[in-house]
Design a protein around this motif. Structure first.
Motif, PDB file in Angstrom:
ATOM      1  N   PRO A 196      14.525  39.852  -1.420  1.00 24.49           N
ATOM      2  CA  PRO A 196      15.588  38.949  -0.951  1.00 24.49           C
ATOM      3  C   PRO A 196      15.072  37.627  -0.392  1.00 24.49           C
ATOM      4  O   PRO A 196      15.866  36.720  -0.154  1.00 24.49           O
ATOM      5  N   TRP A 197      13.763  37.507  -0.209  1.00 26.04           N
ATOM      6  CA  TRP A 197      13.216  36.243   0.295  1.00 26.04           C
ATOM      7  C   TRP A 197      13.489  35.100  -0.684  1.00 26.04           C
ATOM      8  O   TRP A 197      13.571  33.943  -0.293  1.00 26.04           O
ATOM      9  N   TYR A 198      13.660  35.432  -1.974  1.00 23.06           N
ATOM     10  CA  TYR A 198      13.966  34.394  -2.965  1.00 23.06           C
ATOM     11  C   TYR A 198      15.331  33.757  -2.701  1.00 23.06           C
ATOM     12  O   TYR A 198      15.577  32.609  -3.080  1.00 23.06           O
ATOM     13  N   ILE A 199      16.223  34.480  -2.062  1.00 25.33           N
ATOM     14  CA  ILE A 199      17.529  33.919  -1.694  1.00 25.33           C
ATOM     15  C   ILE A 199      17.342  32.836  -0.640  1.00 25.33           C
ATOM     16  O   ILE A 199      17.933  31.751  -0.718  1.00 25.33           O
ATOM     17  N   VAL A 200      16.485  33.128   0.352  1.00 28.68           N
ATOM     18  CA  VAL A 200      16.207  32.152   1.409  1.00 28.68           C
ATOM     19  C   VAL A 200      15.591  30.892   0.817  1.00 28.68           C
ATOM     20  O   VAL A 200      15.989  29.762   1.147  1.00 28.68           O
ATOM     21  N   LYS A 201      14.607  31.070  -0.059  1.00 28.59           N
ATOM     22  CA  LYS A 201      13.935  29.915  -0.685  1.00 28.59           C
ATOM     23  C   LYS A 201      14.917  29.108  -1.542  1.00 28.59           C
ATOM     24  O   LYS A 201      14.840  27.883  -1.606  1.00 28.59           O
ATOM     25  N   TYR A 202      15.848  29.809  -2.205  1.00 28.38           N
ATOM     26  CA  TYR A 202      16.852  29.130  -3.034  1.00 28.38           C
ATOM     27  C   TYR A 202      17.735  28.219  -2.182  1.00 28.38           C
ATOM     28  O   TYR A 202      18.010  27.073  -2.556  1.00 28.38           O
ATOM     29  N   PHE A 203      18.137  28.708  -1.009  1.00 28.54           N
ATOM     30  CA  PHE A 203      18.967  27.891  -0.122  1.00 28.54           C
ATOM     31  C   PHE A 203      18.157  26.758   0.509  1.00 28.54           C
ATOM     32  O   PHE A 203      18.675  25.651   0.700  1.00 28.54           O
ATOM     33  N   GLN A 204      16.896  27.004   0.829  1.00 20.76           N
ATOM     34  CA  GLN A 204      16.057  25.940   1.382  1.00 20.76           C
ATOM     35  C   GLN A 204      15.861  24.816   0.373  1.00 20.76           C
ATOM     36  O   GLN A 204      15.848  23.635   0.737  1.00 20.76           O
TER      37      GLN A 204
END
Length: 730
Positions: free
Chosen positions: A283-291
């Motif tokens: 799920p860290w890819y979700i955070v990076k996508y929003f960043q």
């Protein structure tokens, strides 16, 4: 506010009133008005079903409940990337969003939590509302009786312990009329949004599938695709009359083939193009996508929500099947296939980012194109079935609870009573689908509208689930907080994103909801006003005694059934009838048809008999139905009524009086039944506001004239019917 206070006073008064007619000892036992010897299976029967029945229902629900969720891979990725993929890393973030949205919302919330909050086997917004109504006195119509709680299905299996939070919440709901109205309005909005889904799902599914033909025929215009879609939609709605049972068996094999195809192609693309997309489970890819994308990432969530369309239909369609069948088929077929389809598409896009606008068809291996295209078109047609079936179920519940105008509800299966078809709604949905398809022409704009309808229903269902957790299940407060901070916040985020697209088609479901909620509220408002008028002007015991004892009134042969809405007394239209007709039947029964906020009333607990006046053959009979119960033919109704009336007299009477009364009843039965019914016109009283006059005098009365009349609803033979007109100034 004055009207609200007036109604609240009446509600509080009714909670303290005891039956004023006859003696408590003459209430007698509950008897069945309708044994339903050939009736449908109950929810309990379905829950205790053997493995064979569960597997059979699991197969059927693939063809009815999963079409929308299953065909979402047709249009989700183009909706997320309407302007193309700017950064290949975004594919990981989007795939991670899709995976966890499906797991958290569709799988955890709906398949396990929401299905557990069923109302005796029925799901949907009204089922949750009925659960709350049974536990707390939030019903806006004061027709509750102590005897209702003796109905086995009325009782809730509650935890033995109580909590301060549950007690405080229940007190708040019961003591505030504003909260009661808010809860009712929220229910209406949820219902209208599900009906909105029933319009938008066929449009977006069929347009997406048919549009794939451009891969083989690039010269085909958008208008041609639109008209092909319209023809398919019309044919789809024409087959609804055959019922969920036949439709499910017909469609299920096609959906099984669809799920097999998308799973196989997804796995093939995953292996061939980029197995590295499996990293999206982090799920860290979700955070990076929003960043990386900030506001654009938030806007794109409006496309991600499309992978969850059909989740509410899965819950609302529960009455057609059972919990185990849905959980079994969703875990074994639905979720594995859909997740593989998204993983495969994203793997393909890692090497072909330019194909995102038509990711589904572009990612199909060439030898598989035509078989997949044919199955996709058929699957898209079937996808509409889940929301159409859900629409029928939820309208049936609304009609039974007095929240929707009286329309015809056809029970299409003798084996599964929850399977229904509503002709008028079917026609309206068809016309609306055709109109939306012709008006919008493409899936992108329809997707914007679709997202708003879906997220509104998600938020409403979660709100009701929290009430159920706190007040009925008495769930640990920590678990409730976790639910609100995870599922609740995710759904609010989805809703905020879809509302951003309000001007780009998002206004459509809100406009539709406004129309439906207005119709439902106007109908329910007039219905409540009429009930409150009868309640406030019910006949006093002394007046009824004088009428029955008056020798000037002719006693006609036969058994008279006088229909009334009231369960707490006798309607004022009875005195109006007597003053004009000057005759009463030798045996008179006041019949009240009452809908309880439960799905079904067991046949043996369906009705209550009560003697209105000792020594006289005048009775009150309350017939109790759940919102999923079907009405049998009138011939059966008459026979069962006669048998149960005689049983009541045998238990209630004494010695010679009992034999004399039974003989009189037998004579009256040989002379035949006569049905007496009031035809009431409701008018706003002098001094009412112009809004009330418009609502009651014009809108409610217009709706009353347009829909089925009470004698049609109760299946009353017209040759045996006598109507008496009266105006109520409310």
């Amino acid at each position: 506010m004055a009207e609200l206070e007036e109604e609240r006073s009446s509600l509080e008064e009714q909670q303290q009133v005891q039956e004023q007619y006859g003696h408590k000892t003459s209430l007698a036992k509950q008897r069945s008005f309708d044994l339903e010897a050939d009736g449908g299976s109950t929810y309990t029967d379905r829950q205790k079903a053997d493995r064979g029945t569960i597997l059979k229902l699991a197969f059927q629900c693939i063809g009815v409940a999963y079409g929308d969720l299953g065909t979402s891979p047709l249009y989700v990725l183009p909706g997320i990337f309407p302007d193309g993929i700017k950064n290949e890393e975004d594919i990981f973030g989007v795939l991670s969003l899709i995976i966890y949205s499906i797991i958290i919302i569709a799988f955890i919330k709906y398949v396990f939590i929401a299905l557990a909050a069923n109302d005796n086997g029925d799901g949907g917004t009204f089922a949750l509302y009925s659960l709350i109504c049974r536990h707390a006195k939030v019903n806006l119509i004061p027709n509750q009786q102590a005897e209702d709680r003796e109905v086995s299905k009325y009782k809730l299996d509650l935890p033995k312990h109580s909590t301060k939070l549950a007690s405080a919440l229940k007190y708040s709901l019961e003591s505030s009329l504003i909260i009661k109205y808010s809860l009712f309005f929220t229910t209406l909005i949820g219902v209208s949004m599900v009906l909105g889904d029933g319009i938008l799902t066929p449009c977006i599914s069929v347009l997406s599938a048919v549009g794939g033909i451009r891969e083989a025929a690039p010269s085909l215009s958008q208008d041609a695709i639109m008209w092909i879609s319209v023809v398919i939609l019309i044919l789809l709605f024409q087959v609804q009359r055959f019922g969920t049972d036949k439709v499910g068996y017909t469609f299920a094999p096609i959906l099984v083939l669809w799920f097999a195809f998308i799973a196989f192609i997804g796995l093939f693309n995953f292996i061939k193009y980029d197995p590295g997309v499996i990293k999206a489970v982090n799920p860290w890819y979700i955070v990076k996508y929003f960043q990386r994308n900030k506001k654009k990432a938030w806007i794109s969530i409006g496309g991600v929500i499309l992978c969850l369309t059909g989740s509410e239909a899965l819950f609302a369609d529960l009455g057609h099947f059972n919990i185990r069948s849905i959980q079994l088929s969703s875990c074994a077929v639905l979720f594995p296939s859909v997740l593989l389809a998204y993983i495969g598409q994203c793997s393909y896009l890692r090497k072909n980012t330019e194909d995102v606008t038509d990711a589904f068809y572009k990612s199909i291996p060439k030898p598989m194109y035509w078989p997949q295209f044919v199955v996709a078109v058929l699957a898209a047609i079937i996808a509409s079935q889940s929301l159409i079936s859900a629409s029928f179920s939820i309208v049936q519940q609304s009609v039974a609870l007095g929240c929707f105008p009286r329309i015809k509800v056809v029970h299409t299966s003798a084996e599964h009573e929850g399977q229904v078809y509503v002709p008028e709604i079917n026609t309206l949905l068809m016309l609306a689908c055709v109109g939306v398809t012709l008006g919008f022409k493409n899936t992108l704009t329809i997707g914007n509208a679709y997202g708003i309808a879906v997220t509104f229903v998600f938020v409403i269902t979660s709100s009701f689930l929290v009430l159920v957790m706190v007040m009925i299940w008495k769930t640990n407060i920590i678990l409730i907080i976790i639910y609100v901070l995870t599922i609740g916040l995710i759904e609010v985020l989805f809703l905020s994103s879809t509302l951003y697209k309000f001007t780009d088609g998002g206004y459509l479901p809100l406009l539709f909801a406004l129309i439906v909620v207005s119709i439902m509220f106007i109908w329910n408002y007039g219905y409540r006003k009429k009930y409150m008028y009868e309640l406030e002007n019910k006949i006093a015991m002394e007046t009824l005694t004088d009428i029955v004892s008056d020798e000037r009134i002719h006693r006609a042969e036969g058994l008279g059934l006088f229909y009334t809405h009231l369960v707490h007394g006798i309607s004022p239209i009875f005195t109006h009838y007597v003053s004009h007709v000057q005759a009463l039947h030798k045996v008179l029964v006041f019949v009240s048809i009452k809908s309880l906020p439960i799905s079904r009333v067991p046949a043996e607990e369906r009705f209550l008999f009560q003697r209105v006046k000792p020594g006289e053959l005048v009775f009150q009979c309350i017939v109790r139905y759940g919102y999923k119960d079907s009405r049998k033919d009138q011939k059966t109704f008459e026979e069962l009524l006669a048998n149960q009336l005689k049983e009541f007299i045998e238990e209630d009477g004494r010695g010679e009086d009992r034999q004399r009364e039974l003989a009189l009843v037998d004579t009256a039965l040989r002379d035949g039944f006569v049905y007496l019914m009031g035809e009431c016109e409701v008018m706003a009283a002098n001094g009412s506001t112009w809004v009330k006059k418009l609502t009651v005098d014009y809108l409610y009365n217009w709706l009353s004239r347009c829909v089925r009349q009470p004698d049609e609803v109760f299946l009353i033979p017209r040759k045996q019917l006598l109507k008496v007109g009266m105006t109520y100034d409310v």
